[in-house]
Design a protein around this motif. Structure first.
Motif, short mmCIF file in Angstrom:
data_model
loop_
_atom_site.label_atom_id
_atom_site.label_comp_id
_atom_site.label_asym_id
_atom_site.label_seq_id
_atom_site.Cartn_x
_atom_site.Cartn_y
_atom_site.Cartn_z
N MET A 1 0.85 -1.20 0.00
CA MET A 1 0.00 0.00 0.00
C MET A 1 0.88 1.24 0.00
N ALA A 2 0.44 2.28 -0.71
CA ALA A 2 1.20 3.52 -0.81
C ALA A 2 1.29 4.20 0.55
N SER A 3 2.32 5.02 0.73
CA SER A 3 2.54 5.70 1.99
C SER A 3 1.51 6.79 2.21
N ALA A 4 1.50 7.36 3.43
CA ALA A 4 0.58 8.44 3.77
C ALA A 4 0.88 9.66 2.91
N PRO A 5 -0.13 10.52 2.71
CA PRO A 5 0.08 11.71 1.87
C PRO A 5 1.10 12.67 2.46
N ASP A 6 1.82 13.37 1.61
CA ASP A 6 2.75 14.38 2.06
C ASP A 6 1.99 15.50 2.75
N PRO A 7 2.64 16.22 3.71
CA PRO A 7 1.96 17.31 4.42
C PRO A 7 1.36 18.36 3.49
N ILE A 8 1.97 18.61 2.35
CA ILE A 8 1.44 19.63 1.45
C ILE A 8 0.02 19.31 1.00
N PHE A 9 -0.35 18.03 1.04
CA PHE A 9 -1.70 17.62 0.68
C PHE A 9 -2.53 17.25 1.90
N GLY A 10 -1.89 16.79 2.96
CA GLY A 10 -2.62 16.27 4.11
C GLY A 10 -2.77 17.23 5.27
N ASP A 11 -1.97 18.28 5.34
CA ASP A 11 -2.10 19.26 6.41
C ASP A 11 -3.24 20.22 6.08
N PRO A 12 -4.21 20.40 6.97
CA PRO A 12 -5.38 21.24 6.64
C PRO A 12 -5.03 22.67 6.25
N ARG A 13 -4.06 23.27 6.92
CA ARG A 13 -3.71 24.65 6.58
C ARG A 13 -3.05 24.74 5.21
N LEU A 14 -2.21 23.76 4.88
CA LEU A 14 -1.59 23.75 3.56
C LEU A 14 -2.60 23.43 2.46
N ALA A 15 -3.47 22.48 2.73
CA ALA A 15 -4.48 22.12 1.73
C ALA A 15 -5.37 23.31 1.40
N ALA A 16 -5.65 24.15 2.41
CA ALA A 16 -6.54 25.29 2.20
C ALA A 16 -5.94 26.35 1.28
N VAL A 17 -4.60 26.40 1.17
CA VAL A 17 -3.97 27.41 0.32
C VAL A 17 -3.38 26.80 -0.95
N TYR A 18 -3.55 25.50 -1.14
CA TYR A 18 -2.92 24.81 -2.27
C TYR A 18 -3.33 25.43 -3.61
N ASP A 19 -4.61 25.64 -3.82
CA ASP A 19 -5.07 26.18 -5.10
C ASP A 19 -4.57 27.59 -5.34
N ALA A 20 -4.53 28.40 -4.29
CA ALA A 20 -4.07 29.78 -4.45
C ALA A 20 -2.59 29.84 -4.81
N LEU A 21 -1.80 28.88 -4.31
CA LEU A 21 -0.38 28.87 -4.60
C LEU A 21 -0.06 28.27 -5.96
N ASP A 22 -1.00 27.51 -6.52
CA ASP A 22 -0.80 26.90 -7.84
C ASP A 22 -2.06 27.11 -8.67
N PRO A 23 -2.36 28.37 -9.04
CA PRO A 23 -3.64 28.68 -9.68
C PRO A 23 -3.74 28.30 -11.15
N ASP A 24 -2.61 28.14 -11.83
CA ASP A 24 -2.66 27.84 -13.27
C ASP A 24 -2.78 26.33 -13.46
N THR B 1 -16.16 10.16 -9.72
CA THR B 1 -15.74 9.79 -8.37
C THR B 1 -14.30 10.24 -8.20
N GLY B 2 -14.03 11.01 -7.16
CA GLY B 2 -12.67 11.44 -6.86
C GLY B 2 -12.17 10.73 -5.62
N VAL B 3 -11.01 10.11 -5.70
CA VAL B 3 -10.44 9.38 -4.56
C VAL B 3 -9.04 9.90 -4.26
N ASP B 4 -8.76 10.08 -2.96
CA ASP B 4 -7.45 10.59 -2.55
C ASP B 4 -7.23 10.21 -1.09
N PRO B 5 -5.99 9.84 -0.72
CA PRO B 5 -5.72 9.49 0.68
C PRO B 5 -5.63 10.69 1.61
N ALA B 6 -5.54 11.91 1.06
CA ALA B 6 -5.38 13.11 1.87
C ALA B 6 -6.74 13.69 2.23
#
Length: 251
Positions: free
Chosen positions: A1-24, A66-71
């Protein structure tokens, strides 16, 4: 089984700004055309859906997604977006969940966009997600994914000087991030991605490793998973940088 998601995807504060930091996300328009216009898909399983940008693009075209993600943090962001009720969201590892996330008859297309295919570092994990994709597809359905061309050595461009930027994010203020490679070991490239919130000085570090498999190895892995290779094409928006693979579940 694949490892746990990286913090950039799994940390709530980082996930909340992910789209703004990579808008294109114009790269996803290529996949929208392949999935909807070329393949005529009416149902899709998006493995590694992240914050749901691509799943929502497809849903807006009338596709059952259907969207599936471990984060879980990323999926929470996806669920809060306009139109999210049209998508079925599943939190879980692709190799354990993907086949169960699709309708019994199977979906028309399974997708892995951006770097998703490269986060499966172990050969067993990679084989497992390919088998899960095959099981999720209807007979004749297509798996579509991309992988960076290792000979291009994209990691040489991943430096702090080249990638550092500061974005004004609603409710957070100035947020700074960059990417820099910390190790290259054969096919494995490890990179650090710090994020600094200027509002309170908080810094959250995330480390990711990607595997740059050669094209021949990927083609062999598709056959080993019971998929028929249909096409390998240059990404039209990133010529010379990515291969886009299309593989079919046999009837």
């Amino acid at each position: 089984m694949a490892s746990a998601p990286d913090p950039i995807f799994g940390d709530p504060r980082l996930a909340a700004v992910y789209d703004a930091l990579d808008p294109d996300r114009s790269d996803l328009e290529v996949y929208e055309r392949i999935v909807v216009d070329e393949l005529g898909a009416r149902s899709v399983l998006d493995i590694g859906c992240g914050t749901g940008t691509f799943a929502l693009m497809l849903a807006a075209r009338g596709v059952a997604v259907t969207g599936v993600d471990p984060a879980a943090a990323s999926v929470d962001v996806a669920r809060a977006k306009p139109g999210a009720e049209a998508v079925r969201w599943v939190v879980g590892a692709a190799d354990a969940t993907a086949a169960d996330a699709s309708p019994a008859a199977g979906v028309d297309v399974v997708t892995m966009t951006a770097n998703v295919a490269q986060v499966f570092l172990d050969d067993l994990d990679w084989h497992a997600v390919l088998v899960a994709a095959r099981r999720a597809l209807r007979p004749g359905g297509t798996l579509v994914f991309e992988s960076r061309r290792p000979e291009r050595e994209a990691w040489r461009e991943w430096t702090r000087e080249a990638t550092r930027h500061v974005v004004d994010v609603p409710h957070e203020g100035a947020v700074e991030e960059w990417v820099e490679v910390t190790d290259v070991d054969g096919q494995f490239v490890t990179l650090a991605s710090p994020t600094i919130f200027h509002r309170d000085g908080a810094r959250i570090d995330s480390t990711s490793t990607l595997r740059f498999r050669p094209r021949a190895a990927i083609e062999r892995s598709l056959v080993a998973a019971g998929l028929e290779l249909v096409d390998v094409r240059d990404a039209p928006d990133r010529p010379g940088r990515e291969w886009v693979y299309l593989a079919r579940r046999l009837a």
